[in-house]
Design an enzyme around this catalytic site. Structure first.
Site, PDB file in Angstrom:
ATOM      1  CG  HIS A  20      -1.995   1.014   1.160  1.00  0.00           C
ATOM      2  ND1 HIS A  20      -1.743   2.339   1.409  1.00  0.00           N
ATOM      3  CD2 HIS A  20      -3.310   0.923   0.845  1.00  0.00           C
ATOM      4  CE1 HIS A  20      -2.870   3.019   1.251  1.00  0.00           C
ATOM      5  NE2 HIS A  20      -3.837   2.181   0.913  1.00  0.00           N
TER       6      HIS A  20
ATOM      7  CD  GLU B  36      -5.601   1.665  -2.855  1.00  0.00           C
ATOM      8  OE1 GLU B  36      -6.772   1.551  -2.502  1.00  0.00           O
ATOM      9  OE2 GLU B  36      -4.675   1.891  -2.068  1.00  0.00           O
TER      10      GLU B  36
HETATM   11  P1  PGA Z   1      -9.806   5.768   0.356  1.00  0.00           P
HETATM   12  O1  PGA Z   1      -8.564   4.797   0.632  1.00  0.00           O
HETATM   13  O2  PGA Z   1     -10.935   4.903  -0.135  1.00  0.00           O
HETATM   14  O3  PGA Z   1     -10.103   6.405   1.692  1.00  0.00           O
HETATM   15  O4  PGA Z   1      -9.382   6.748  -0.673  1.00  0.00           O
HETATM   16  C1  PGA Z   1      -8.294   3.709  -0.193  1.00  0.00           C
HETATM   17  C2  PGA Z   1      -7.040   3.008   0.248  1.00  0.00           C
HETATM   18  O5  PGA Z   1      -6.084   3.691   0.672  1.00  0.00           O
HETATM   19  O6  PGA Z   1      -6.946   1.778   0.197  1.00  0.00           O
END
Ligand code: PGA
Length: 244
Positions: A95, A163
């Site tokens: 992440h 992401e």
């Molecule tokens: P968010 O976070 O949905 O609050 O943007 C997603 C993540 O970091 O996995």
């Protein structure tokens, strides 16, 4: 219509015993489609508690990270062996918050993926660019480098979560075309360079009940990795109860 849509709740470092119990009892009361995999990823100290709360439900447990060794002198870290013992089926790896605040490199991510796979835990591997890279159009090059350096060759099942860093917790999301481009590009790259065919592709970053279905239907992604909205009872309920 994609089968087995994965709704992955990344609770991050949120919720306590009381709020966890309340949210889980809400999730358990929902009648969700058989095509959904409802995966919750709590912080480590909540994992044993959540494991007990979700017994005899469809909810699946995941972890937010693991160490790349099974055991040893790694103060403060948690082992994949315990994650497995507590019945986690998935683990989020790489992440951007781990990469930023814990200085995790692609090589660390690769070792973590390997130890997860060795223990039959399915890794959910996060990739994604900064806003600057999106602006100067170097995002694909950056994501290819992440995939190249993180993903071991000929892996079995692989889940990629795209992401973009600039979309996490900001309310900003890429366009449908942008997400689709990254999805197609990642799949092609992994097939050609890593000989991996069995890939599920998730989108993450400011997903909520208003934008999820459009992203899922138009980009044909296999699901979403959801942070903020996964903590809000009404939001996650609206997503899980949607038309799958
Ligand atoms: P968010 O976070 O949905 O609050 O943007 C997603 C993540 O970091 O996995």
């Amino acid at each position: 219509m994609p089968q087995n849509t994965l709704i992955v709740s990344n609770w991050k470092m949120n919720l306590n015993l009381i709020s966890t119990k309340k949210l889980i009892s809400k999730l358990k009361s929902l009648k969700t489609s058989k095509n959904i995999k409802n995966i919750v990823c709590p912080q480590y100290l909540l994992i044993p508690y959540v494991r007990d709360l979700i017994k005899s439900s469809q909810i699946i447990l995941g972890a937010q990270d693991c160490h790349f060794e099974e055991k040893g002198s790694f103060t403060g870290d948690s082992s994949i062996l315990l994650i497995k013992e507590y019945s986690c089926k998935y683990v989020i790896i790489g992440h951007s918050e781990r990469r930023e605040y814990h200085k995790e490199k692609n090589l660390d991510v690769k070792k973590k993926i390997k130890i997860a796979v060795k223990n039959n835990i399915i890794p959910i591997v996060c990739v994604g660019e900064s806003f600057l890279m999106r602006q100067n159009k170097s995002y694909l090059k950056f994501i290819y480098k992440q995939l190249d350096e993180c993903i071991p060759k000929k892996m079995g099942k692989l889940i990629i979560a795209y992401e973009p860093i600039w979309a996490i917790g900001t309310g900003l999301i890429p366009t449908i075309d942008d997400i689709t481009e990254v999805k197609e590009s990642c799949k092609k790259f992994l097939k050609t360079n890593k000989k991996i065919d069995d890939i599920k592709f998730l989108y993450g970053g400011s997903v909520n009940s208003q934008n999820f279905f459009e992203i899922r239907n138009k980009c044909k992604v296999d699901g979403a990795l959801i942070g903020g909205a996964s903590l809000l009872e009404q939001e996650i309920t609206n997503i899980l109860k949607g038309d799958f």
